[in-house]
Scaffold this motif. Structure first.
Motif, PDB file in Angstrom:
ATOM      1  N   MET A 144      41.105   6.320 -43.041  1.00 32.60           N
ATOM      2  CA  MET A 144      39.851   7.130 -43.046  1.00 32.60           C
ATOM      3  C   MET A 144      39.786   8.009 -41.714  1.00 32.60           C
ATOM      4  SD  MET A 144      36.416   5.221 -43.009  1.00 32.60           S
ATOM      5  CE  MET A 144      34.643   6.113 -42.517  1.00 32.60           C
ATOM      6  N   PRO A 145      39.455   9.387 -42.124  1.00 29.81           N
ATOM      7  CA  PRO A 145      39.559  10.262 -40.951  1.00 29.81           C
ATOM      8  C   PRO A 145      38.471  10.131 -40.125  1.00 29.81           C
ATOM      9  CG  PRO A 145      39.222  11.343 -42.978  1.00 29.81           C
ATOM     10  CD  PRO A 145      39.365  10.053 -43.506  1.00 29.81           C
ATOM     11  N   ARG A 146      38.669  10.269 -38.812  1.00 33.49           N
ATOM     12  CA  ARG A 146      37.406  10.186 -37.888  1.00 33.49           C
ATOM     13  C   ARG A 146      36.656  11.611 -37.664  1.00 33.49           C
ATOM     14  NH1 ARG A 146      39.183   7.690 -32.240  1.00 33.49           N
ATOM     15  NH2 ARG A 146      37.239   6.717 -32.517  1.00 33.49           N
ATOM     16  N   ASN A 147      35.295  11.584 -37.882  1.00 32.78           N
ATOM     17  CA  ASN A 147      34.587  12.561 -37.547  1.00 32.78           C
ATOM     18  C   ASN A 147      34.505  12.841 -36.104  1.00 32.78           C
ATOM     19  OD1 ASN A 147      32.531  14.423 -37.635  1.00 32.78           O
ATOM     20  ND2 ASN A 147      31.208  13.219 -38.860  1.00 32.78           N
ATOM     21  N   GLY A 148      34.547  14.201 -35.811  1.00 28.58           N
ATOM     22  CA  GLY A 148      34.652  14.352 -34.111  1.00 28.58           C
ATOM     23  C   GLY A 148      33.084  15.005 -34.140  1.00 28.58           C
ATOM     24  N   ALA A 149      32.131  14.657 -34.591  1.00 22.40           N
ATOM     25  CA  ALA A 149      30.739  15.351 -34.304  1.00 22.40           C
ATOM     26  C   ALA A 149      30.165  14.748 -33.053  1.00 22.40           C
ATOM     27  CB  ALA A 149      29.836  14.957 -35.528  1.00 22.40           C
ATOM     28  N   LEU A 150      30.309  13.692 -32.574  1.00 22.73           N
ATOM     29  CA  LEU A 150      29.718  13.174 -31.589  1.00 22.73           C
ATOM     30  C   LEU A 150      30.378  13.781 -30.242  1.00 22.73           C
ATOM     31  CD1 LEU A 150      28.609   9.479 -32.139  1.00 22.73           C
ATOM     32  CD2 LEU A 150      27.298  11.527 -32.035  1.00 22.73           C
ATOM     33  N   ARG A 190      31.973  16.605 -29.921  1.00 30.12           N
ATOM     34  CA  ARG A 190      31.530  18.026 -29.824  1.00 30.12           C
ATOM     35  C   ARG A 190      29.931  18.134 -29.255  1.00 30.12           C
ATOM     36  NH1 ARG A 190      32.370  20.061 -35.489  1.00 30.12           N
ATOM     37  NH2 ARG A 190      33.060  18.195 -35.992  1.00 30.12           N
ATOM     38  N   ILE A 191      29.278  17.288 -29.647  1.00 35.06           N
ATOM     39  CA  ILE A 191      27.752  17.433 -29.278  1.00 35.06           C
ATOM     40  C   ILE A 191      27.860  17.063 -27.605  1.00 35.06           C
ATOM     41  CG2 ILE A 191      25.538  16.204 -29.232  1.00 35.06           C
ATOM     42  CD1 ILE A 191      25.799  15.635 -32.001  1.00 35.06           C
ATOM     43  N   GLY A 192      28.528  16.245 -27.150  1.00 33.77           N
ATOM     44  CA  GLY A 192      28.701  16.218 -25.688  1.00 33.77           C
ATOM     45  C   GLY A 192      29.354  17.162 -25.098  1.00 33.77           C
ATOM     46  N   VAL A 193      30.380  17.939 -25.614  1.00 30.97           N
ATOM     47  CA  VAL A 193      30.795  19.090 -24.924  1.00 30.97           C
ATOM     48  C   VAL A 193      29.820  20.281 -24.874  1.00 30.97           C
ATOM     49  CG1 VAL A 193      32.717  20.882 -25.380  1.00 30.97           C
ATOM     50  CG2 VAL A 193      33.050  18.428 -25.703  1.00 30.97           C
ATOM     51  N   ARG A 194      29.237  20.310 -25.961  1.00 31.38           N
ATOM     52  CA  ARG A 194      28.049  21.502 -26.126  1.00 31.38           C
ATOM     53  C   ARG A 194      27.051  21.253 -25.271  1.00 31.38           C
ATOM     54  NH1 ARG A 194      26.780  22.125 -32.358  1.00 31.38           N
ATOM     55  NH2 ARG A 194      25.072  23.837 -31.492  1.00 31.38           N
TER      56      ARG A 194
END
Length: 66
Positions: A1-7, A9-13
């Protein structure tokens, strides 16, 4: 199952925004602290406005009678 990198990216933004606008972030944080302190003082007192005594209330000017 691929990991979602959304969280991440939110921290970086968020970090980029704080780095670009430090005074704005400090001002918003100070305003939130001030509002929290005022809300806490209101909660401790429980009264929004103190009731005025009848003797201390200003009735205004006397009506003009013709």
């Amino acid at each position: 199952m691929p990991r979602n990198g959304a969280l991440p990216r939110i921290g970086v933004r968020t970090g980029e925004f704080v780095a670009r606008h430090p005074r704005l972030v400090v001002a918003v944080a100070a305003m939130l602290v001030l509002l929290a302190v005022q809300d806490g003082a209101l909660a401790a007192d429980g009264v929004v406005l103190e009731p005025a005594d009848d003797a201390s209330a200003d009735p205004g000017p006397e009506p003009i009678r013709d």
